[in-house]
Design a protein around this motif. Structure first.
Motif, short mmCIF file in Angstrom:
data_model
loop_
_atom_site.label_atom_id
_atom_site.label_comp_id
_atom_site.label_asym_id
_atom_site.label_seq_id
_atom_site.Cartn_x
_atom_site.Cartn_y
_atom_site.Cartn_z
N SER A 800 0.83 -1.21 0.00
CA SER A 800 0.00 0.00 0.00
C SER A 800 0.86 1.25 0.00
CB SER A 800 -0.93 0.00 1.21
OG SER A 800 -0.17 -0.12 2.42
N VAL A 801 1.98 1.21 0.75
CA VAL A 801 2.86 2.37 0.80
C VAL A 801 3.55 2.57 -0.54
CG1 VAL A 801 4.91 3.35 1.91
CG2 VAL A 801 3.19 2.16 3.28
N ALA A 802 4.07 1.51 -1.13
CA ALA A 802 4.76 1.62 -2.42
C ALA A 802 3.83 2.17 -3.49
CB ALA A 802 5.30 0.25 -2.83
N ARG A 803 2.58 1.73 -3.49
CA ARG A 803 1.63 2.22 -4.50
C ARG A 803 1.34 3.71 -4.30
NH1 ARG A 803 -1.57 -1.54 -3.97
NH2 ARG A 803 -2.93 -0.66 -2.36
N ALA A 804 1.15 4.13 -3.05
CA ALA A 804 0.88 5.54 -2.79
C ALA A 804 2.08 6.41 -3.13
CB ALA A 804 0.48 5.74 -1.33
N LEU A 805 3.30 5.88 -2.91
CA LEU A 805 4.49 6.64 -3.26
C LEU A 805 4.60 6.80 -4.77
CD1 LEU A 805 7.12 5.14 -0.78
CD2 LEU A 805 6.15 7.44 -0.72
N ARG A 806 4.28 5.75 -5.52
CA ARG A 806 4.34 5.85 -6.99
C ARG A 806 3.33 6.86 -7.51
NH1 ARG A 806 4.71 0.13 -6.67
NH2 ARG A 806 2.48 0.00 -7.15
N ASP A 807 2.17 6.95 -6.86
CA ASP A 807 1.13 7.89 -7.31
C ASP A 807 1.38 9.31 -6.82
OD1 ASP A 807 -0.06 5.71 -8.46
OD2 ASP A 807 -1.51 5.39 -6.84
N GLY A 808 2.40 9.52 -6.03
CA GLY A 808 2.67 10.85 -5.50
C GLY A 808 1.71 11.30 -4.43
N ALA A 809 1.00 10.36 -3.81
CA ALA A 809 0.00 10.71 -2.80
C ALA A 809 0.53 10.59 -1.38
CB ALA A 809 -1.24 9.81 -2.96
N LEU A 810 1.80 10.25 -1.22
CA LEU A 810 2.31 9.97 0.13
C LEU A 810 3.76 10.43 0.22
CD1 LEU A 810 1.63 8.56 2.86
CD2 LEU A 810 2.62 6.48 1.89
N GLU A 811 4.14 10.91 1.40
CA GLU A 811 5.52 11.26 1.70
C GLU A 811 5.96 10.51 2.94
OE1 GLU A 811 5.61 15.42 2.33
OE2 GLU A 811 5.44 15.96 0.21
N LEU A 812 7.24 10.15 2.96
CA LEU A 812 7.82 9.48 4.12
C LEU A 812 8.83 10.41 4.78
CD1 LEU A 812 8.44 5.83 2.80
CD2 LEU A 812 6.40 6.80 3.88
N HIS A 813 8.81 10.43 6.11
CA HIS A 813 9.72 11.28 6.87
C HIS A 813 10.37 10.48 7.98
CE1 HIS A 813 8.08 14.79 4.86
NE2 HIS A 813 6.86 14.38 5.17
N GLY A 814 11.64 10.80 8.23
CA GLY A 814 12.34 10.24 9.38
C GLY A 814 12.58 11.33 10.41
N LEU A 815 12.43 10.98 11.67
CA LEU A 815 12.54 11.96 12.74
C LEU A 815 13.28 11.34 13.91
CD1 LEU A 815 11.60 14.85 13.65
CD2 LEU A 815 9.64 13.73 14.70
N TYR A 816 14.18 12.12 14.50
CA TYR A 816 14.88 11.70 15.71
C TYR A 816 14.66 12.76 16.77
CZ TYR A 816 18.69 10.60 18.95
OH TYR A 816 19.43 10.31 20.07
N PHE A 817 14.15 12.34 17.93
CA PHE A 817 13.88 13.28 19.01
C PHE A 817 14.81 12.99 20.18
CE2 PHE A 817 11.52 14.63 22.84
CZ PHE A 817 11.37 15.97 22.53
N HIS A 818 15.62 14.01 20.51
CA HIS A 818 16.53 13.88 21.66
C HIS A 818 15.77 14.37 22.88
CE1 HIS A 818 19.94 14.24 24.33
NE2 HIS A 818 20.68 13.60 23.43
N VAL A 819 15.49 13.44 23.80
CA VAL A 819 14.65 13.77 24.94
C VAL A 819 15.33 14.80 25.84
CG1 VAL A 819 13.50 12.83 26.98
CG2 VAL A 819 13.55 11.50 24.85
#
Length: 846
Positions: A800-819
């Motif tokens: 589902s994620v790969a299909r949405a990425l191909r259609d340009g309907a989804l973005e993926l983000h990485g986040l690191y939170f230093h407590v």
């Protein structure tokens, strides 16, 4: 050492380079000046904007047109070299048009130049006194109102030039003369003006790839060039730019006129130049910080900027130029064009000098009507709808309106004075406006105080408390941020008397940052008796978290007489319900009572009682059950009435979150807090280690995959974020060696999904993710960063994620939170490198 160190000396230490031992620089060889390609291209872009604007502003003031070119050149070369804001571009500013026009009309051009010199000397004195930060204390509503009033004045005056006439001295005079001007308009001048305005309006809106290329050419230059070409092709007879010989250029002379009038003129010019330049420097810092690689740009030194602006005004006035200040339009273009140092500003000044000497025949082809249209558009843009919305939201619209009308009707200095007077009046009104109500619900008497409790409100407070019968149960709700000594003693004496006669008193606060503090032993300390603090909470930085039960402020360890934990409610001291918050504006309330839009959960992410990390049956405030009940009670009493309508709407409409947020179950990671989100914004999945099992993996738990599929296919979220954090126990467990033959517990079976992250970390050929500004602290932090990158790859493998990425309907983000730092780092890809870049505090509206 004197504070007035020559500004240029502060850069020498930064520009020197230490040469390697094997290649020392030749002795006595002068260092060659080098300019980066980005600075050169930015200088050309700014020059193309500055040239027509400088002529137009000179036209609007009634000064010699060459004075605009002199100010632009001096602003680039002098303020650019000596100023403290490397990327701010200075020159003749539209905000100074009204002031300069009044000076020219009253005292003449040579005296106006002398006033500019004196204003520059005043700025140098203020810079030596290091008071630049104090200028930022002026209410933004006054500054925006002043600029809006100047913009209206400019626009109304330029209408007459666009119609082929001459402007009057003030807005009322221009409005009265407008009907007669319309009756005798010049069709040729009007046609050229309309053409220039049309280009200004339509050029930025050209669509498609051609539009992206065309928009690289400054709109102001295109508008003036188009109008000039059209007028020349049609053979129209119009007033044109007249640049007399530099031999006849008028320089500054001795000031002539009444002393008080000249002093007021110097003060007005100093105020407008300084405030506009300093606020512009702050705005430029925010724009530069939002760019990639912004760490290469030095932040502004406001005191040095004031010195640079003062020096520029002294030089400009001496050479017969207009007053100089930081200019928003040119500075924004400089930042967006990619400038990296002050060389771009200085190069733009050099280009203006070259144009003033070599392009005079070409400049004299420009119709004055085209310049008037350009300046009128600038004046209209100074009335910013964004600023109006901002001051309205902060209840400063009266200050803004009075300042604007004052500038339009009377002048800049008078309008600013009126704005300051109204701002002071509004502040006093807010301080004295206190509403105290008393009512009875279900046998409980409720006394609600809205506003600041000062001695002026003591009679009304005593009257409301007098209506409470003896022995009754009372709740006093304090909805404000300040209580003085008189109000504190009144409330304390009444509370002691009422409880001694068998009554009960509960004192609460509902405003963000007003929390039930710890009970304290009353002392004779005046600071304690003011209600500012019931106990020594000077080091407490947790005040906004009203319902956060599991926190500890930075205080000495517990001992005899130490106050009970937060949340313990007694009736011994009214000060326990009153602390000073960080802001006096009511923050949007949320189901957790924190005023931060944080969804209420019982999973340790904040919310109703802060159960995370205390165990199921224990905690800092008693048993887990009592914490839960207390948190629920706090929510129902304080927060539910404020958010009931919003939650009812969400219940009717259903959830429509825009993000799937996948993070660790660690109780210290408050997802809603670090993303400033509220109910209905985030679809949150939490598990140990923020792991995403790849599809096809043998697992007894499909909850993560099911959540991903539901979020993408059903909820149609637009982004998915994988968030790791510092000090993750799951990452530590993955790094710890495990004895062979150990029992595969549910936790160990789950953590095997983190195995690819460990392998990626130990792979010497794979580029390791890194943090900006520092190296990872240890192997655990390295694994935390690597795990975010690895889980994003697992995420991309889901159908589902790969299909949405191909259609340009989804973005993926990485986040690191230093407590420990309370700092978020967002994953960016720089070629093959994966860098977690620090998320900075930036005003995105700038």
């Amino acid at each position: 050492m004197s504070a007035c160190v020559p500004a240029g000396t502060t850069d020498s230490a930064h520009t020197e380079r230490a040469h390697p031992p094997h290649s020392p620089p030749p002795p006595g060889r002068p260092r060659r000046f080098r300019i980066a390609g980005a600075d050169l291209s930015a200088a050309i872009a700014v020059f193309l904007i500055a040239l027509p604007l400088s002529l137009g502003i000179a036209l609007a003031t009634g000064a010699p047109l060459q004075a605009g070119l002199v100010a632009a050149a001096v602003g680039g070369l002098v303020a650019g070299r000596l100023g403290g804001s490397p990327l701010q571009v200075s020159g003749p500013a539209a905000g100074l048009t009204v002031v300069t026009a009044d000076l020219i009309q009253q005292y003449g051009w040579r005296t106006t130049c002398a006033v500019t010199v004196l204003a520059g000397l005043a700025q140098l004195g203020l810079g030596c006194l290091r008071v630049a930060r104090g200028a930022l204390a002026v209410s933004p509503a006054i500054v925006h109102g002043m600029l809006a009033g100047i913009g209206v004045t400019i626009a109304v005056a330029q209408v007459h030039i666009m119609l082929g006439g001459e402007p009057q001295s003030s807005v009322p005079d221009n409005l009265r003369a407008l009907p007669a001007q319309l009756a005798h308009l010049d069709p040729a001048a009007l046609a050229v003006s309309v053409l220039a305005l049309a280009v200004l309006l339509l050029w930025p809106r050209v669509p498609g790839r051609a539009g992206r290329l065309l928009r690289k050419v400054p709109t102001a230059l295109v508008a003036v060039a188009t109008a000039t070409a059209a007028a020349a092709a049609a053979g129209l007879v119009l007033p044109l730019v007249d640049l007399p010989s530099w031999r006849s250029h008028a320089l500054a002379g001795l000031p002539e006129g009444p002393v008080l009038g000249l002093v007021a003129a110097v003060l007005t010019t100093t105020l407008v130049c300084s405030v506009q330049s300093l606020l512009g420097a702050v705005a430029v810092d925010k724009l530069a910080a939002a760019r990639p690689a912004s760490r290469d740009v030095v932040r502004s030194d406001l005191d040095r900027e004031l010195l640079g602006q003062g020096a520029a005004n002294v030089v400009s006035g001496s050479l017969g130029g207009l007053p100089v200040a930081g200019v928003a339009v040119r500075s924004t273009a400089n930042v967006h064009a990619g400038a990296v140092s002050r060389n771009s500003t200085m190069a733009h000044g050099a280009l203006v000098v070259a144009a003033a000497l070599l392009l005079v025949p070409l400049l004299e082809l420009i119709p004055l009507a085209a310049l008037a249209a350009l300046v009128m558009a600038v004046g209209i843009q100074m009335v910013s709808l964004h600023h109006i919305r901002t001051v309205t939201r902060h209840r400063e619209v009266m200050v803004y309106a009075v300042t604007t009308l004052g500038v339009v009707s009377f002048g800049v200095l008078e309008g600013v004075a009126l704005g300051i007077a109204v701002a002071v009046g509004v502040a006093l009104h807010r301080l004295t406006r206190t509403r105290i109500t008393h009512r009875e619900e279900d046998g409980v008497h409720l006394v609600h105080v809205r506003g600041q409790l000062t001695f002026l409100a003591v009679p009304r407070l005593s009257r409301a408390l007098h209506h409470v019968p003896q022995g009754a149960d009372v709740t006093v709700s304090l909805d404000g941020s300040f209580m003085d000594h008189a109000a504190y003693e009144t409330l304390q004496d009444w509370q002691n008397t009422h409880t001694a006669r068998g009554g009960t008193v509960e004192i609460t606060g509902r405003r963000a940052g007003v929390r039930i503090a710890e009970p304290a032993v009353l002392t004779s300390d005046p600071a304690a008796e003011t209600g500012a603090e019931a106990v020594d909470t000077g080091d407490c930085r947790c005040r906004p978290w009203t319902a956060w039960r599991n926190h500890q402020c930075d205080r000495p360890s517990s001992g005899p007489g130490t106050a009970p934990p937060p949340g313990t409610t007694t009736a011994s001291d009214p000060a326990k319900a009153w602390t000073h918050p960080a802001t006096t504006e009511p923050a949007p309330a949320a189901p957790d009572g924190t005023g931060t839009h944080a969804p209420a959960r019982a999973d340790g992410t904040g919310g109703m009682g802060g159960m995370g990390g205390t165990g199921g049956t224990g905690g800092t405030g008693g048993t887990g059950g009592s914490q839960l009940v207390r948190g629920l009670s706090t929510f129902q009493r304080r927060t539910a009435p404020l958010v009931r309508g919003e939650l009812a709407r969400l219940a009717r409409e259903g959830q429509r979150p825009s993000q799937l947020f996948l993070t660790c179950a660690d109780s210290r990671v408050v997802t809603s807090m670090i993303t400033s989100s509220g109910p209905g914004d985030l679809f949150v999945v939490r598990n140990v280690g923020n792991l995403v099992p790849p599809p096809g993996t043998e697992s007894r738990d499909d909850s993560v995959a099911a959540a991903i599929e539901y979020a993408v296919e059903v909820l149609a979220v637009r982004s998915i974020t994988v968030c790791g954090h510092s000090g993750c126990g799951a990452m530590q467990a993955l790094l710890d060696s495990r004895p062979a033959g150990s029992v595969a517990t549910p936790l160990r079976r789950w953590l095997r999904h983190g195995g690819p992250s460990v392998e990626r970390l130990r792979d010497a050929g794979a580029p390791a993710p890194r943090l900006t500004g520092r190296a990872p602290a240890d192997d655990v932090e390295r694994l935390c960063l690597t795990n975010v990158v690895q889980q994003l790859e697992h995420l991309r493998a889901h159908e589902s994620v790969a299909r949405a990425l191909r259609d340009g309907a989804l973005e993926l983000h990485g986040l690191y939170f230093h407590v420990g730092e309370a700092q978020a780092y967002l994953l960016t890809e720089q070629g093959e490198d994966r860098v977690f870049d620090r998320v900075r505090d930036v005003d995105l509206a700038v």
